[in-house]
Write a protein that holds these residues in place. Structure first.
Motif, short mmCIF file in Angstrom:
data_model
loop_
_atom_site.label_atom_id
_atom_site.label_comp_id
_atom_site.label_asym_id
_atom_site.label_seq_id
_atom_site.Cartn_x
_atom_site.Cartn_y
_atom_site.Cartn_z
N ILE A 92 0.93 -1.31 0.02
CA ILE A 92 -0.12 -0.03 0.04
C ILE A 92 0.96 1.31 -0.05
CG2 ILE A 92 -1.64 1.12 1.46
CD1 ILE A 92 -2.76 -1.52 2.34
N LEU A 93 1.80 1.42 0.78
CA LEU A 93 2.73 2.35 0.80
C LEU A 93 3.46 2.76 -0.45
CD1 LEU A 93 3.81 4.42 3.13
CD2 LEU A 93 5.80 2.66 3.45
N SER A 94 3.99 1.50 -1.00
CA SER A 94 4.47 1.58 -2.33
C SER A 94 3.55 2.09 -3.46
CB SER A 94 5.13 0.34 -2.75
OG SER A 94 5.65 0.32 -4.15
N ASP A 95 2.43 1.72 -3.34
CA ASP A 95 1.38 2.15 -4.24
C ASP A 95 1.18 3.61 -4.35
OD1 ASP A 95 1.38 -0.59 -5.48
OD2 ASP A 95 -0.67 -0.81 -4.31
N VAL A 96 0.80 3.97 -3.06
CA VAL A 96 0.50 5.45 -2.86
C VAL A 96 1.55 6.10 -3.19
CG1 VAL A 96 -0.10 6.96 -0.96
CG2 VAL A 96 -1.19 4.97 -1.31
N LEU A 97 2.93 5.99 -2.72
CA LEU A 97 4.16 6.89 -2.97
C LEU A 97 4.82 6.56 -4.18
CD1 LEU A 97 5.70 6.55 0.60
CD2 LEU A 97 3.86 8.18 -0.39
N SER A 98 4.23 5.62 -5.17
CA SER A 98 4.92 5.17 -6.24
C SER A 98 6.41 4.86 -6.44
CB SER A 98 4.77 6.36 -7.35
OG SER A 98 3.10 6.62 -7.41
N LEU A 99 6.67 4.08 -5.33
CA LEU A 99 7.93 3.64 -5.14
C LEU A 99 8.67 2.84 -5.85
CD1 LEU A 99 7.82 3.04 -1.33
CD2 LEU A 99 8.62 5.17 -2.32
N GLY A 100 7.82 2.28 -6.80
CA GLY A 100 8.44 1.07 -7.88
C GLY A 100 9.48 0.14 -7.21
N GLU A 101 10.57 -0.11 -7.73
CA GLU A 101 11.32 -1.08 -7.29
C GLU A 101 11.99 -0.79 -5.97
OE1 GLU A 101 14.29 -2.24 -10.32
OE2 GLU A 101 12.77 -2.51 -11.85
N ARG A 102 12.02 0.73 -5.46
CA ARG A 102 12.51 0.89 -4.17
C ARG A 102 11.78 0.20 -3.18
NH1 ARG A 102 12.75 6.96 -2.94
NH2 ARG A 102 10.74 6.69 -4.54
N LYS A 103 10.61 -0.47 -3.41
CA LYS A 103 9.70 -1.23 -2.59
C LYS A 103 10.54 -2.53 -1.98
CE LYS A 103 6.55 -4.34 -3.94
NZ LYS A 103 5.33 -4.82 -4.33
N ASP A 104 11.32 -2.92 -3.02
CA ASP A 104 12.03 -4.18 -2.56
C ASP A 104 12.79 -3.79 -1.47
OD1 ASP A 104 10.25 -5.36 -4.61
OD2 ASP A 104 12.03 -5.00 -6.04
N SER A 105 13.60 -2.95 -1.36
CA SER A 105 14.49 -2.51 -0.24
C SER A 105 13.94 -2.08 1.06
CB SER A 105 15.49 -1.38 -0.74
OG SER A 105 14.59 -0.14 -0.68
N LEU A 106 12.60 -2.16 1.18
CA LEU A 106 11.81 -1.65 2.64
C LEU A 106 11.64 -3.11 3.47
CD1 LEU A 106 9.06 0.59 1.55
CD2 LEU A 106 11.22 1.29 2.49
N ASN A 107 11.93 -2.92 4.52
CA ASN A 107 11.86 -4.15 5.54
C ASN A 107 11.18 -3.43 6.92
OD1 ASN A 107 14.01 -3.15 7.45
ND2 ASN A 107 15.38 -4.11 5.63
N GLU A 108 10.91 -4.25 7.81
CA GLU A 108 10.32 -3.88 8.89
C GLU A 108 11.03 -2.61 9.75
OE1 GLU A 108 9.33 -5.82 13.58
OE2 GLU A 108 9.84 -6.99 11.83
N ASP A 109 12.36 -2.32 9.55
CA ASP A 109 13.10 -1.58 10.35
C ASP A 109 13.61 -0.44 9.54
OD1 ASP A 109 13.49 -3.04 12.68
OD2 ASP A 109 15.08 -4.16 11.71
#
Length: 83
Positions: free
Chosen positions: A10-27
């Motif tokens: 959801i965060l990735s979709d709203v912010l249009s993060l694209g491939e940067r989403k893959d680098s996101l984790n819990e921390d």
């Protein structure tokens, strides 16, 4: 954290993060680390979370600590779902 991936998507979709989403984790730090996450984006993320999870978020429930990390945002959603 069973909803981490959903919140991340959801965060990735709203912010249009694209491939940067893959680098996101819990921390992953959100506020101050994602330039797309401004005050308007916070409102859009909350609205998207409300619609996706069927929850209601009051203005006084949101603080900077809610959006500190992906994990803190996910914990907030999980708390709302438990109400």
């Amino acid at each position: 954290m069973q909803y981490l991936e959903e919140v991340k998507n959801i965060l990735s979709d709203v912010l249009s993060l694209g491939e940067r989403k893959d680098s996101l984790n819990e921390d992953s730090i959100l506020l101050g680390n994602l330039p797309e996450l401004d005050s308007m984006a916070v409102v859009n993320v909350i609205t998207a979370l409300e619609e996706h999870f069927g929850i209601t978020v009051d203005d006084d429930e949101i603080s900077a600590s809610t959006f500190e990390t992906l994990g803190s945002l996910t914990r907030f959603v999980e708390q709302k779902l438990a109400e």
